[in-house]
Structure formats: C-alpha cells, structure tokens
Design a protein around this motif. Sequence first.
Motif, PDB file in Angstrom:
ATOM      1  N   MET A   3      42.281  58.348  19.491  1.00  0.00           N
ATOM      2  CA  MET A   3      41.844  58.622  20.871  1.00  0.00           C
ATOM      3  C   MET A   3      40.363  58.294  21.005  1.00  0.00           C
ATOM      4  SD  MET A   3      42.359  62.125  23.038  1.00  0.00           S
ATOM      5  CE  MET A   3      41.094  63.073  22.236  1.00  0.00           C
ATOM      6  N   LYS A   4      40.018  57.484  22.030  1.00  0.00           N
ATOM      7  CA  LYS A   4      38.619  57.064  22.190  1.00  0.00           C
ATOM      8  C   LYS A   4      37.810  58.104  22.958  1.00  0.00           C
ATOM      9  CE  LYS A   4      40.162  53.267  24.078  1.00  0.00           C
ATOM     10  NZ  LYS A   4      40.299  51.996  24.793  1.00  0.00           N
ATOM     11  N   THR A   5      38.464  58.703  23.958  1.00  0.00           N
ATOM     12  CA  THR A   5      37.736  59.593  24.871  1.00  0.00           C
ATOM     13  C   THR A   5      37.763  61.021  24.355  1.00  0.00           C
ATOM     14  OG1 THR A   5      38.712  58.231  26.596  1.00  0.00           O
ATOM     15  CG2 THR A   5      37.566  60.204  27.313  1.00  0.00           C
ATOM     16  N   LYS A   6      36.644  61.717  24.492  1.00  0.00           N
ATOM     17  CA  LYS A   6      36.617  63.125  24.119  1.00  0.00           C
ATOM     18  C   LYS A   6      36.910  63.957  25.381  1.00  0.00           C
ATOM     19  CE  LYS A   6      33.571  66.252  21.502  1.00  0.00           C
ATOM     20  NZ  LYS A   6      34.037  67.412  22.224  1.00  0.00           N
ATOM     21  N   ILE A   7      37.772  64.947  25.229  1.00  0.00           N
ATOM     22  CA  ILE A   7      38.108  65.797  26.378  1.00  0.00           C
ATOM     23  C   ILE A   7      37.463  67.157  26.144  1.00  0.00           C
ATOM     24  CG2 ILE A   7      40.008  66.843  27.669  1.00  0.00           C
ATOM     25  CD1 ILE A   7      41.707  64.441  26.495  1.00  0.00           C
ATOM     26  N   ASN A   8      36.689  67.611  27.109  1.00  0.00           N
ATOM     27  CA  ASN A   8      35.903  68.838  26.921  1.00  0.00           C
ATOM     28  C   ASN A   8      36.457  70.001  27.739  1.00  0.00           C
ATOM     29  OD1 ASN A   8      33.981  67.520  25.264  1.00  0.00           O
ATOM     30  ND2 ASN A   8      33.013  66.666  27.106  1.00  0.00           N
ATOM     31  N   GLY A   9      36.209  71.206  27.224  1.00  0.00           N
ATOM     32  CA  GLY A   9      36.422  72.406  28.038  1.00  0.00           C
ATOM     33  C   GLY A   9      37.832  72.961  28.027  1.00  0.00           C
ATOM     34  N   ILE A  10      38.787  72.271  27.403  1.00  0.00           N
ATOM     35  CA  ILE A  10      40.148  72.817  27.356  1.00  0.00           C
ATOM     36  C   ILE A  10      40.686  72.742  25.928  1.00  0.00           C
ATOM     37  CG2 ILE A  10      40.864  72.521  29.777  1.00  0.00           C
ATOM     38  CD1 ILE A  10      42.120  69.875  29.008  1.00  0.00           C
ATOM     39  N   PRO A  11      41.467  73.743  25.529  1.00  0.00           N
ATOM     40  CA  PRO A  11      41.975  73.767  24.154  1.00  0.00           C
ATOM     41  C   PRO A  11      43.113  72.763  23.961  1.00  0.00           C
ATOM     42  CG  PRO A  11      42.814  75.633  25.402  1.00  0.00           C
ATOM     43  CD  PRO A  11      41.883  74.901  26.314  1.00  0.00           C
ATOM     44  N   PRO A  12      43.433  72.422  22.710  1.00  0.00           N
ATOM     45  CA  PRO A  12      44.616  71.591  22.461  1.00  0.00           C
ATOM     46  C   PRO A  12      45.868  72.287  23.001  1.00  0.00           C
ATOM     47  CG  PRO A  12      43.326  71.871  20.451  1.00  0.00           C
ATOM     48  CD  PRO A  12      42.745  72.801  21.463  1.00  0.00           C
ATOM     49  N   LEU A  13      46.822  71.496  23.416  1.00  0.00           N
ATOM     50  CA  LEU A  13      48.040  72.057  24.019  1.00  0.00           C
ATOM     51  C   LEU A  13      49.233  71.247  23.520  1.00  0.00           C
ATOM     52  CD1 LEU A  13      48.013  74.389  26.097  1.00  0.00           C
ATOM     53  CD2 LEU A  13      48.181  72.671  27.887  1.00  0.00           C
ATOM     54  N   PRO A  14      49.562  71.425  22.217  1.00  0.00           N
ATOM     55  CA  PRO A  14      50.588  70.558  21.623  1.00  0.00           C
ATOM     56  C   PRO A  14      51.969  70.756  22.230  1.00  0.00           C
ATOM     57  CG  PRO A  14      49.901  72.281  20.077  1.00  0.00           C
ATOM     58  CD  PRO A  14      48.997  72.381  21.268  1.00  0.00           C
ATOM     59  N   ASN A  15      52.172  71.868  22.962  1.00  0.00           N
ATOM     60  CA  ASN A  15      53.522  72.158  23.470  1.00  0.00           C
ATOM     61  C   ASN A  15      53.767  71.667  24.889  1.00  0.00           C
ATOM     62  OD1 ASN A  15      51.641  74.047  24.370  1.00  0.00           O
ATOM     63  ND2 ASN A  15      53.159  75.678  24.596  1.00  0.00           N
ATOM     64  N   ILE A  16      52.925  70.751  25.400  1.00  0.00           N
ATOM     65  CA  ILE A  16      53.238  70.255  26.751  1.00  0.00           C
ATOM     66  C   ILE A  16      54.449  69.326  26.687  1.00  0.00           C
ATOM     67  CG2 ILE A  16      50.873  70.445  27.608  1.00  0.00           C
ATOM     68  CD1 ILE A  16      50.648  67.370  27.407  1.00  0.00           C
ATOM     69  N   PRO A  17      55.149  69.182  27.821  1.00  0.00           N
ATOM     70  CA  PRO A  17      56.261  68.229  27.837  1.00  0.00           C
ATOM     71  C   PRO A  17      55.739  66.832  27.517  1.00  0.00           C
ATOM     72  CG  PRO A  17      56.201  69.517  29.868  1.00  0.00           C
ATOM     73  CD  PRO A  17      54.954  69.833  29.112  1.00  0.00           C
ATOM     74  N   TRP A  18      56.527  66.047  26.802  1.00  0.00           N
ATOM     75  CA  TRP A  18      56.062  64.703  26.451  1.00  0.00           C
ATOM     76  C   TRP A  18      57.224  63.792  26.149  1.00  0.00           C
ATOM     77  CZ3 TRP A  18      51.996  61.948  27.263  1.00  0.00           C
ATOM     78  CH2 TRP A  18      51.858  60.719  26.607  1.00  0.00           C
ATOM     79  N   GLN A  19      57.138  62.561  26.621  1.00  0.00           N
ATOM     80  CA  GLN A  19      58.009  61.474  26.171  1.00  0.00           C
ATOM     81  C   GLN A  19      57.111  60.265  25.971  1.00  0.00           C
ATOM     82  OE1 GLN A  19      60.805  61.163  29.467  1.00  0.00           O
ATOM     83  NE2 GLN A  19      62.308  62.441  28.406  1.00  0.00           N
ATOM     84  N   ASP A  20      57.370  59.489  24.916  1.00  0.00           N
ATOM     85  CA  ASP A  20      56.591  58.274  24.696  1.00  0.00           C
ATOM     86  C   ASP A  20      56.873  57.256  25.793  1.00  0.00           C
ATOM     87  OD1 ASP A  20      55.303  59.115  22.389  1.00  0.00           O
ATOM     88  OD2 ASP A  20      56.992  58.519  21.115  1.00  0.00           O
ATOM     89  N   ARG A  21      55.915  56.365  26.001  1.00  0.00           N
ATOM     90  CA  ARG A  21      56.125  55.260  26.949  1.00  0.00           C
ATOM     91  C   ARG A  21      57.378  54.495  26.513  1.00  0.00           C
ATOM     92  NH1 ARG A  21      51.334  52.939  26.741  1.00  0.00           N
ATOM     93  NH2 ARG A  21      50.554  53.214  28.836  1.00  0.00           N
TER      94      ARG A  21
END
Length: 328
Positions: free
Chosen positions: A1-19
């Motif tokens: 990942m190139k971009t850093k995301i600030n202010g929010i914790p990791p959230l591994p349990n979000i819904p996800w499907q690969d492209r």
Amino acid sequence: MKTKINGIPPLPNIPWQDRPAGSSEIVWRYSNNPVVPRDILPFSNSVFNSAVVPYNGEFAGVFRVDNTIRQMRLHRAFSRDALKWTIDPQPLQFECDDPEVGNFVYGYDPRVVWIEDRYWVSWCNYYHGPTIGLAWTLDFKVFHQHENAFLPFNRNGVLFPRRINGHYAMISRPSDSGHTPFGDIFYSESPDMHYWGNHRWVMGPKGDSWQYTKIGGGPVPLETSEGWLLIYHGVLQSCSGYVYSAGVALLDLEKPWKVIGRAKPYILNPRTLYECVGDVPNVVFPCATLCDSATGRLAIYYGAADTVVALAFTTVDDLIDLIKSNSW
Ligand code: BMA
C-alpha cells in the motif's frame, strides 16, 4: 500500500471481495447486491442512502427507511458482518432540549462519524425546509439532538472525522426547497458543533461531464498522507431526469476547501438493474465507507435507485492513482 491512512484503526473484518478477474474497474460491485432489500421491514417502501460504522467489534448504522405512507425516517441498525443487517422497526426519536428543534418532521440521507469520544449523525432534517440536522450518540440507543447547523435550504452535510485547526469541520451543499437544479460543495467550521461559520467554497459542478448539474458530499472523508479523500456524488440532467454518479477528489489536510485533485471520470454510475430501476431510476448515492487502514481496502455503501442499499469495493490507492493520473 502506497498511501498512509490516518486516524482510524485497522478493520480486517469489513466485507470484501477481490476485483473480479479480468476487470479493470476502479470500483467493483458486491456480487450479492443489494445488501439491504427494500422490504426488509414489513412497512418499508425502500431502504437506501444509509450510513454504517464499526461498533464494538461489529457494525452499527443509521438507515434511511421510507415507509409505505412514504414518510422519510431514520432507523438504527446493527450487524455482525456489515452484510446482514437488523434494522430496528422503531424510527429514531431524538432527545432534544428545544421542542422547536426537536419537532421531527422528516429526516433522510444520514452520515455517521466517530469524532473524539462519540458518534455524530448528520442528516437532511426538515426545519421550514431541508437543512442539516446534528445529533450524537454513544450507544445507538439514545441520540442527543443539537441545533440544526444551518438555515434552510441545505443538504448533504458531512462531518470530518477530526477537528481541523481546532474546529469541527463539515462540508454541505446549499440547495433549494425542491429538486435543486444547482449545487456546489461548501466547507464550514464550528468551535462547538453549535455555531458554524468561516464558510468557504470548495468546488462546483463541471460542465461537459457526469457532474454538470450539481454535486454534493458523500461518505465521511478519509484522512490520508495525500490529503482528505472525498467520495462525492455528481448529477447530470438527461431527457428523462437526473442521473446520479459518484466521483472522487483529494482536499488539502489543513485547508480542506483547497482541492488538490479531482478525477475526471466517475468511479461508479448507474448501470445495473437495481441502480437503473426503482423509485428514482439511475441513482447511485454513496453515504458511507468502511475502511481497513492496514490494507487500504474500502467498502462503499450506496443507495441504488432510491430503493435499496448496495455495496461496492475499491482501495484507497486505486482512488488516489486515478486522481493523480486523470484529474481536472
Ligand atoms: C436527492 C436526495 C437523495 C436522493 C436523490 C435522488 O435530492 O433526495 O435522497 O437519493 O435526490 O433522488
């Protein structure tokens, strides 16, 4: 990942499907859309333009439910996986010290954001016309309503997730009392979530494009190393009515009314059956994202055809690459 995301914790349990294999789409749809059907409640005409957030290891939300009387109401909802939602059949009833403000007539298009120590809800609230309602909650049970942020007519009030230069910050879209054939995004600040000022113009429609009639804020902006990442909606007028698409822009971190970049192509537009056919055809209207800051994965929740809630996926890097490679 190139971009850093600030202010929010990791959230591994979000819904996800690969492209999907072979797809070059920037944003791809959940294969089992819509996530919330129109008739999820016995009396719901439609459920759309709704907001979800992480809550106690699971998920909570404020949903727009139009009932079969065709009243526009806000309802709390909970979910383990952010896919299967349980919506409280009772509409939200706000606690409010001032009956003139608390006299609920209608509410729609909610956004929800965690700021410092509580969840804030902003929505389009009737007070002699549409304007921006504000309330906070700790538990999605009791909601404390504040003064409306602005005079009518205004819609699409979206709070930033932290104070900026010491002030709460919000974008909104001044409008008219009807189906507003114009609309620019403005930025405003408040020391206390009560008095709003320092209004600044952010951006307006772009001619000769999918957003030539009006634009408005979408989900809560995401703080990244490149700036505030803003997903917003834009409208064009066709011979059979408005067409609502979604686009993406980057705003300056300390002066969010300064636009760093604004992608030319839309990232999502009405093209599936559930986006093109419904109570209002040809509408995609994002109101929330869930973001895993560790991977940059984004789940975008959007209203489709003013009828159902749908879900789509992308990554923060994909959106920022688009802005960097193809901006106005
Ligand atoms: C806007 C709002 C949204 C709606 C959209 C398309 O003005 O009313 O709630 O999704 O129009 O009808």
